[in-house]
Design an enzyme around this catalytic site. Structure first.
Site, PDB file in Angstrom:
ATOM      1  N   CYS A 223       0.872  -1.184   0.000  1.00 29.32           N
ATOM      2  CA  CYS A 223       0.000   0.000   0.000  1.00 29.32           C
ATOM      3  C   CYS A 223       0.903   1.227   0.000  1.00 29.32           C
ATOM      4  CB  CYS A 223      -0.924   0.018   1.213  1.00 29.32           C
ATOM      5  SG  CYS A 223      -1.882  -1.492   1.464  1.00 29.32           S
ATOM      6  N   ALA A 224       1.656   1.405  -1.068  1.00 30.84           N
ATOM      7  CA  ALA A 224       2.805   2.321  -1.052  1.00 30.84           C
ATOM      8  C   ALA A 224       2.421   3.790  -0.952  1.00 30.84           C
ATOM      9  CB  ALA A 224       3.672   2.094  -2.290  1.00 30.84           C
ATOM     10  N   GLY A 227       5.098   6.517  -1.270  1.00 27.66           N
ATOM     11  CA  GLY A 227       6.342   5.759  -1.309  1.00 27.66           C
ATOM     12  C   GLY A 227       7.343   6.085  -0.219  1.00 27.66           C
ATOM     13  N   GLY A 228       6.947   6.859   0.786  1.00 29.61           N
ATOM     14  CA  GLY A 228       7.894   7.250   1.821  1.00 29.61           C
ATOM     15  C   GLY A 228       8.490   6.080   2.580  1.00 29.61           C
ATOM     16  N   LYS A 229       7.688   5.065   2.869  1.00 35.04           N
ATOM     17  CA  LYS A 229       8.204   3.908   3.604  1.00 35.04           C
ATOM     18  C   LYS A 229       9.075   3.041   2.710  1.00 35.04           C
ATOM     19  CE  LYS A 229       4.311   4.123   6.727  1.00 35.04           C
ATOM     20  NZ  LYS A 229       3.738   5.327   6.037  1.00 35.04           N
ATOM     21  N   ASP A 245       0.300  -0.065  -5.329  1.00 34.18           N
ATOM     22  CA  ASP A 245      -0.845   0.561  -4.687  1.00 34.18           C
ATOM     23  C   ASP A 245      -2.069   0.290  -5.552  1.00 34.18           C
ATOM     24  OD1 ASP A 245      -1.111   2.908  -2.350  1.00 34.18           O
ATOM     25  OD2 ASP A 245      -2.749   2.899  -3.804  1.00 34.18           O
ATOM     26  N   ASP A 285       0.741  -0.889   4.977  1.00 33.69           N
ATOM     27  CA  ASP A 285       0.383   0.312   5.732  1.00 33.69           C
ATOM     28  C   ASP A 285      -1.012   0.692   5.249  1.00 33.69           C
ATOM     29  OD1 ASP A 285       0.285   2.644   7.181  1.00 33.69           O
ATOM     30  OD2 ASP A 285       1.535   3.781   5.794  1.00 33.69           O
ATOM     31  N   CYS A 338      -1.751   4.280  11.182  1.00 35.65           N
ATOM     32  CA  CYS A 338      -1.552   5.495  11.976  1.00 35.65           C
ATOM     33  C   CYS A 338      -2.772   5.718  12.865  1.00 35.65           C
ATOM     34  CB  CYS A 338      -1.272   6.709  11.094  1.00 35.65           C
ATOM     35  SG  CYS A 338      -2.492   7.039   9.818  1.00 35.65           S
TER      36      CYS A 338
END
Length: 385
Positions: A223-224, A227-229, A245, A285, A338
């Protein structure tokens, strides 16, 4: 614009928002009709609007209503500012206070500033620390950066940011984290950002990523989003990291961000998953309530309903079920949200294990805004060997 004119602009934006217009769209609508407004004016109007959204209940109590005017009036009182000197009607400022408006409303000590139905869910997470947690939601979240170790060190990044007017402080809890103490609005115009030395990434996310023992081989960010992770994982290990995604447009900026960071992250379209094989680790995520980030995105708490939360829980379970077959025997399925709600975190993990024989929980952890900058949950699930 005068301070009063900025307040009047914020009143108009809040009235649009109350009528159902998303806050960013309402700000855009105002900006298009306010060509005279400078960057400082636009930033201040935005700040006023978001200050209200963070403490909407308190603002309404102190301002005596839910209109944009009442909310701004309450915001000023909450900040200890006498509104009479700003509500003057001069130079596009809000009109003078009426006799009724001149009397402050109820004090906000008993106001939660979150939807009332979410209070028991938050209490279930933090117990007696609930008042402190609710207070954090009334304040702006700090900005954190992740140092890209392929490009720089923390010390060098701090010096480079300082030269561009950004004061950053190393956080001892994770070796990549910098807290921006001042100059946040200059980050994206800084050389350090342009050259890929730093990326905005919350402390709680960096802590969660650092807590996972990422394997070699191949890792899929399922679940990009932006793309930060995926970028952070690529910087932390030697594995090949791929991104996917369900809405590929969310990843539109990832190739440019990866190039800036000095890594290559192949993007898998939904149609390519079936032929992509299995992975040593899959990160999910998932979409969630965002309750851990409500001071960063305060509009989200007012959009959330019990029905929407139930829909999100169904979506989370479905994503875990879809991702599980992509994990190699003995591999890792990393679940992240989150959210502070147990329903979206521990309960989802327990339900997944009950549905999938042989899977087991390796480890899990959660931060809240009381322990880090945002609330963030992670769990590492292991596939049967």
């Amino acid at each position: 614009m005068t301070p009063g004119a900025r307040l009047q602009a914020a009143i108009g934006v809040l009235d649009q928002w109350s009528a159902g217009v998303p806050v960013e769209q309402a700000l855009t609508n105002w900006g298009r009709g306010a060509r005279y407004a400078g960057s400082g004016d636009r930033a201040m109007v935005r700040d006023h609007v978001y200050d209200v959204l963070r403490a909407r209940g308190s603002c309404a109590a102190l301002g005596g209503g839910e209109t944009g005017r009442a909310l701004i009036l309450g915001m000023l009182r909450l900040q200890g500012i006498d509104p009479a000197g700003l509500f003057t009607g001069a130079a596009h400022a809000p009109s003078a206070l009426s006799d009724a408006e001149g009397v402050a409303g109820a004090t906000p000590e008993a106001v939660a500033d979150v939807p009332g139905w979410t209070v028991p869910l938050l209490h279930d997470r933090v117990g007696g620390d609930l008042p402190a947690l609710l207070d954090t939601f009334r304040h702006r979240a700090p900005l954190y950066l992740r140092v890209n170790r392929r490009r720089s060190t923390r010390a060098v990044a701090i010096d480079r940011l300082s030269a561009d007017g950004v004061e950053a402080i190393a956080d001892p809890r994770v070796e990549t984290a910098l807290e921006v103490a001042s100059g946040a609005r200059q980050v994206k115009s800084s050389v350090a950002y342009a050259e890929g030395w730093v990326e905005p990434q919350d402390l709680s996310v960096q802590l969660a990523l650092a807590a996972v023992d990422w394997p070699g081989g191949r890792i899929l960010d399922y679940c990009a989003g932006g793309g930060g992770k995926a970028l952070a994982i690529s910087d932390a290990c030697a594995a090949q990291v791929l991104a996917h995604d369900a809405a590929p447009r969310r990843m539109a900026d990832l190739p440019l961000r990866a190039e800036r960071a000095g890594v290559h992250i192949p993007i898998l379209a939904p149609s390519q998953l079936a032929s992509a094989g299995r992975f040593d680790a899959v990160l999910c995520d998932v979409p969630c309530s965002g309750s851990g980030t409500w001071r960063r995105d305060p509009e989200a708490k007012w959009r959330l309903t019990p029905t929407r939360l139930a829909e999100l829980e169904q979506m989370q379970a479905a994503i875990l079920d879809e991702a599980a077959p992509l994990v190699l025997p003995g591999g890792q399925l990393v679940y992240m949200t989150c959210s502070l709600f147990r329903r979206e975190n521990e309960a989802q993990v327990d339900a997944f294990i009950a549905r999938h024989a042989g899977w087991w929980l390796d480890r899990s952890g959660i931060d809240t805004p009381l322990s880090a900058s945002d609330g963030f949950f992670h769990a590492v699930l292991r596939a049967p060997a």
